[in-house]
Design a protein around this motif. Structure first.
Motif, PDB file in Angstrom:
ATOM      1  N   GLU A  43      -3.335   6.112  10.793  1.00  0.00           N
ATOM      2  CA  GLU A  43      -2.938   5.936   9.396  1.00  0.00           C
ATOM      3  C   GLU A  43      -2.216   4.599   9.195  1.00  0.00           C
ATOM      4  N   MET A  75      -2.570   1.860  11.000  1.00  0.00           N
ATOM      5  CA  MET A  75      -3.542   0.765  11.085  1.00  0.00           C
ATOM      6  C   MET A  75      -4.371   0.661   9.812  1.00  0.00           C
ATOM      7  N   MET A  76      -4.762   1.808   9.274  1.00  0.00           N
ATOM      8  CA  MET A  76      -5.524   1.787   8.016  1.00  0.00           C
ATOM      9  C   MET A  76      -4.704   1.193   6.878  1.00  0.00           C
ATOM     10  N   ASN A  77      -3.441   1.578   6.842  1.00  0.00           N
ATOM     11  CA  ASN A  77      -2.565   1.088   5.767  1.00  0.00           C
ATOM     12  C   ASN A  77      -2.336  -0.415   5.870  1.00  0.00           C
ATOM     13  N   LYS A  94      -4.291  -2.580   7.295  1.00  0.00           N
ATOM     14  CA  LYS A  94      -5.541  -3.267   7.005  1.00  0.00           C
ATOM     15  C   LYS A  94      -5.770  -3.392   5.498  1.00  0.00           C
ATOM     16  N   MET A  95      -5.462  -2.321   4.755  1.00  0.00           N
ATOM     17  CA  MET A  95      -5.702  -2.352   3.310  1.00  0.00           C
ATOM     18  C   MET A  95      -4.625  -3.139   2.555  1.00  0.00           C
TER      19      MET A  95
END
Lengths: 225, 188
Positions: free
Chosen positions: A6, A8-10, A12-13
């Motif tokens: 989560e 890493m996703m955050n 990245k976005m």
């Protein structure tokens, strides 16, 4: 693992740009469409300075006219209120009333008698002359008993007063010739003279019509005496 | 145009100007947050045109309700506008279809061992495409939990579902996404 995923996703976005995801996106066109949906701005009207002066003058005239009109209206209303108050029967009111004062004065009034009545001598009679006199009196309130206002006496009322009784010589109709004797009698007894005169008067008034002749004779005799 | 070029006024003055209806200030606010808001809408709505429409409606609501906003420091305006955009997206999804419909029909893989560099090697566009591949229910709960930082209780209240449903949906979404990323990394 899940938490790292989560995170890493955050990350990245967070660092992403719209151009990377959607290269052909036209911001200006989107803004043009958006600005059409937005409410238009209220335009402020620029008023020249001389317009403000003219507006001030007009406003002053209007305010003055309104004030004058208001004052005049207030005066009219106050006058109406005063009239209304004057019409109210609250305050005591004074009115002029007339009264009568009687003054007696002796005048000679001829006695007019009917033909059938026996003739009477002219007598002095007291006549009451009415004089009017103004008297101021307060008027009672309406809610109480109604005020009685005496009417003005415009006519003179005549009150016939009896003249003083004069000495009547007692004469008996049947004893005229005896006058000398009666005179002597009265001279000796005055009270008897009075009693006899009274009796003679009564007898003359009650004299029946058939004896008119006799009564006239009596009066003629009295006058001659 | 002066406002657009100088950027001398702070955010509070910008808000005040936007409330007064100043087009220039509104345009400046639009330029400042358009990328972030459009990306937010794209995470929830795969179709770009729909996301664009939703984003414009969200901006319109922001400008109309800006007088109700209470400034509480830097970032407060961005969070407030983001909340409006998310609500706009959820409204769009509710109108379109049942958000949770079909989510349970998918078979989701169990937790997979995902390489930490797998996500780093992917571009934002590829990652966004993978998110778009999720069902609406999974994607919505994954976005709310991962990017918006909401709890399952808040997600349950917002979507009118229970906490356990939110947890279950999130678990399935993450497992499916990890599997997809793993497959994508293997293919590349």
């Amino acid at each position: 693992m899940g938490t790292d995923f989560e995170k890493m996703m955050n990350d990245k976005m967070e660092n992403a740009s719209l151009h990377d995801v959607l290269p052909g996106f036209d911001k200006d066109q989107a803004w043009d469409e958006l600005s059409e949906k937005l409410p238009a701005k209220k335009k402020r009207r620029v008023v020249p300075v001389w317009w403000t002066h003219a507006a001030a003058v007009v406003a002053g005239v209007l305010i003055g006219s309104v004030a004058i009109t208001t004052i005049l209206n207030n005066d009219d209303k106050q006058a109406e209120q005063q009239v209304t108050i004057a019409n109210k029967p609250v305050a005591p009111q004074v009115i002029v009333k007339t009264d009568t004062v009687y003054v007696t004065k002796e005048v000679e009034v001829p006695v007019v008698q009917p033909v059938a009545a026996p003739l009477q001598p002219v007598q002095k009679q007291q006549v009451v002359v009415a004089q009017q006199k103004e008297v101021a009196q307060p008027v009672k309130k309406k809610d109480q008993a109604p005020a009685i206002v005496t009417e003005t006496l415009t006519e003179e009322k005549t009150v016939i007063a009896k003249a003083p009784v004069k000495k009547v010589k007692p004469v008996h109709l049947l004893d005229i010739e005896n006058e000398d004797r009666n005179t002597a009698l009265y001279q000796s007894d005055p009270s008897a003279k009075v009693r006899s005169g009274f009796a003679l008067q009564i007898s003359a008034e009650r004299l029946p019509a058939s004896n008119q002749h006799a009564s006239s004779i009596f009066h003629g005799f009295k006058k001659s005496k | 145009m002066t406002l657009r070029t100088t950027h001398t006024i702070n955010e509070q003055e910008l808000i005040a100007s936007c409330i007064d209806g100043e087009r220039i200030a509104q345009r400046q606010l639009y330029d400042k947050y358009i990328d972030f808001m459009m990306l937010t809408c794209l995470r929830y709505i795969p179709n770009a045109e729909d996301a664009r429409e939703v984003m414009m409606d969200g901006f319109c609501n922001c400008f109309k309700n800006l007088q109700k906003f209470e400034y509480r420091g830097d970032g407060s305006l961005k969070a407030w506008m983001k909340k409006i955009m998310i609500n706009q997206c959820l409204m769009f999804l509710r109108k379109k279809d049942n958000i949770l419909a079909g989510a349970n029909e998918l078979d989701y893989a169990s937790d997979v061992a995902l390489d930490n560099d797998a996500i780093g090697r992917m571009s934002v566009k590829e990652l966004m495409a993978l998110i778009h591949s999720l069902p609406d229910g999974y994607r919505t709960i994954f976005n709310l939990y991962t990017f918006e930082g909401m709890t399952h209780k808040e997600i349950g209240v917002l979507m009118n579902i229970s906490d356990n449903t939110s947890k279950s949906q999130l678990h399935k979404a993450k497992a499916l996404l990890q599997k997809t990323i793993l497959d994508h990394s293997k293919n590349n």
